[in-house]
Design a protein around this motif. Structure first.
Motif, PDB file in Angstrom:
ATOM      1  N   ILE A  37     -11.593 -19.889  25.967  1.00 18.73           N
ATOM      2  CA  ILE A  37     -10.845 -20.911  25.232  1.00 18.73           C
ATOM      3  C   ILE A  37     -10.548 -20.414  23.823  1.00 18.73           C
ATOM      4  O   ILE A  37      -9.421 -20.528  23.327  1.00 18.73           O
ATOM      5  CB  ILE A  37     -11.636 -22.237  25.200  1.00 18.73           C
ATOM      6  N   VAL A  38     -11.542 -19.839  23.179  1.00 19.60           N
ATOM      7  CA  VAL A  38     -11.359 -19.296  21.829  1.00 19.60           C
ATOM      8  C   VAL A  38     -10.337 -18.165  21.845  1.00 19.60           C
ATOM      9  O   VAL A  38      -9.422 -18.122  21.022  1.00 19.60           O
ATOM     10  CB  VAL A  38     -12.708 -18.804  21.258  1.00 19.60           C
ATOM     11  N   ASN A  39     -10.466 -17.254  22.811  1.00 20.53           N
ATOM     12  CA  ASN A  39      -9.546 -16.115  22.889  1.00 20.53           C
ATOM     13  C   ASN A  39      -8.106 -16.549  23.115  1.00 20.53           C
ATOM     14  O   ASN A  39      -7.176 -15.930  22.602  1.00 20.53           O
ATOM     15  CB  ASN A  39      -9.971 -15.163  24.005  1.00 20.53           C
ATOM     16  N   LEU A  40      -7.908 -17.624  23.851  1.00 16.33           N
ATOM     17  CA  LEU A  40      -6.562 -18.099  24.157  1.00 16.33           C
ATOM     18  C   LEU A  40      -5.969 -18.924  23.020  1.00 16.33           C
ATOM     19  O   LEU A  40      -4.782 -18.798  22.701  1.00 16.33           O
ATOM     20  CB  LEU A  40      -6.625 -18.933  25.436  1.00 16.33           C
ATOM     21  N   ILE A  82      -3.003 -18.989  18.297  1.00 17.49           N
ATOM     22  CA  ILE A  82      -2.036 -20.078  18.126  1.00 17.49           C
ATOM     23  C   ILE A  82      -2.457 -20.975  16.980  1.00 17.49           C
ATOM     24  O   ILE A  82      -1.645 -21.372  16.147  1.00 17.49           O
ATOM     25  CB  ILE A  82      -1.900 -20.868  19.442  1.00 17.49           C
ATOM     26  N   ARG A  83      -3.745 -21.300  16.913  1.00 11.13           N
ATOM     27  CA  ARG A  83      -4.248 -22.146  15.824  1.00 11.13           C
ATOM     28  C   ARG A  83      -3.998 -21.499  14.467  1.00 11.13           C
ATOM     29  O   ARG A  83      -3.540 -22.148  13.530  1.00 11.13           O
ATOM     30  CB  ARG A  83      -5.752 -22.401  16.008  1.00 11.13           C
ATOM     31  N   LEU A  84      -4.262 -20.202  14.373  1.00 10.30           N
ATOM     32  CA  LEU A  84      -4.064 -19.509  13.093  1.00 10.30           C
ATOM     33  C   LEU A  84      -2.592 -19.395  12.726  1.00 10.30           C
ATOM     34  O   LEU A  84      -2.246 -19.366  11.547  1.00 10.30           O
ATOM     35  CB  LEU A  84      -4.698 -18.122  13.143  1.00 10.30           C
ATOM     36  N   SER A  85      -1.709 -19.365  13.708  1.00 11.32           N
ATOM     37  CA  SER A  85      -0.270 -19.250  13.434  1.00 11.32           C
ATOM     38  C   SER A  85       0.371 -20.571  13.028  1.00 11.32           C
ATOM     39  O   SER A  85       1.301 -20.583  12.223  1.00 11.32           O
ATOM     40  CB  SER A  85       0.467 -18.725  14.667  1.00 11.32           C
ATOM     41  N   SER A  97       0.659 -25.654   7.881  1.00 15.59           N
ATOM     42  CA  SER A  97       0.386 -27.077   8.020  1.00 15.59           C
ATOM     43  C   SER A  97      -0.952 -27.373   7.351  1.00 15.59           C
ATOM     44  O   SER A  97      -1.703 -26.459   7.039  1.00 15.59           O
ATOM     45  CB  SER A  97       0.349 -27.469   9.503  1.00 15.59           C
ATOM     46  N   PRO A  98      -1.243 -28.656   7.142  1.00 15.26           N
ATOM     47  CA  PRO A  98      -2.575 -28.973   6.623  1.00 15.26           C
ATOM     48  C   PRO A  98      -3.615 -28.585   7.674  1.00 15.26           C
ATOM     49  O   PRO A  98      -3.291 -28.486   8.860  1.00 15.26           O
ATOM     50  CB  PRO A  98      -2.530 -30.488   6.425  1.00 15.26           C
ATOM     51  N   PRO A  99      -4.846 -28.332   7.267  1.00 11.61           N
ATOM     52  CA  PRO A  99      -5.858 -27.952   8.265  1.00 11.61           C
ATOM     53  C   PRO A  99      -6.082 -29.080   9.269  1.00 11.61           C
ATOM     54  O   PRO A  99      -6.289 -30.225   8.893  1.00 11.61           O
ATOM     55  CB  PRO A  99      -7.111 -27.682   7.436  1.00 11.61           C
TER      56      PRO A  99
END
Length: 102
Positions: A10-13, A17-20, A27-29
């Motif tokens: 889940i983290v690898n996938l 995307i979250r960081l991008s 965007s706000p955190p």
């Protein structure tokens, strides 16, 4: 937080995307949460939920599919006292709407 070895996929996938898209300055955190139960190795689909602070507090639903290595992200919006999913991201367009229930 910590994830179990069976949840590392889940983290690898999701992390790229979250960081991008979901951290400043884009965007706000936005905090995302998994369910409290640990996903088992044989589970193919995982769900995460986030709360968007600027979009009226709308929920963000993340659907991760291990076998297809794809991520679908939906904004859960309220219209007329009903909740609707609006797809906002698909890591692979071939599978973008294939898991929606009628």
């Amino acid at each position: 937080g910590e994830v179990s070895p069976s949840e590392q996929w889940i983290v690898n996938l999701f992390e790229p995307i979250r960081l991008s898209y979901y951290v400043p300055p884009v965007s706000p955190p936005i905090p995302f949460a998994l369910r409290e139960e640990v996903y088992r190795d044989d589970e193919d689909i995982a769900y995460m939920v986030g709360l968007h602070p600027e979009a009226g507090g709308n929920l963000i639903e993340v659907v991760l599919i291990k076998s297809l290595r794809c991520v679908n992200i939906y904004m859960i919006e309220s219209y007329g006292r009903r909740f609707w999913r609006r797809q906002t991201y698909a890591s692979d367009s071939r599978f973008s709407l294939c898991f929606l229930q009628p």
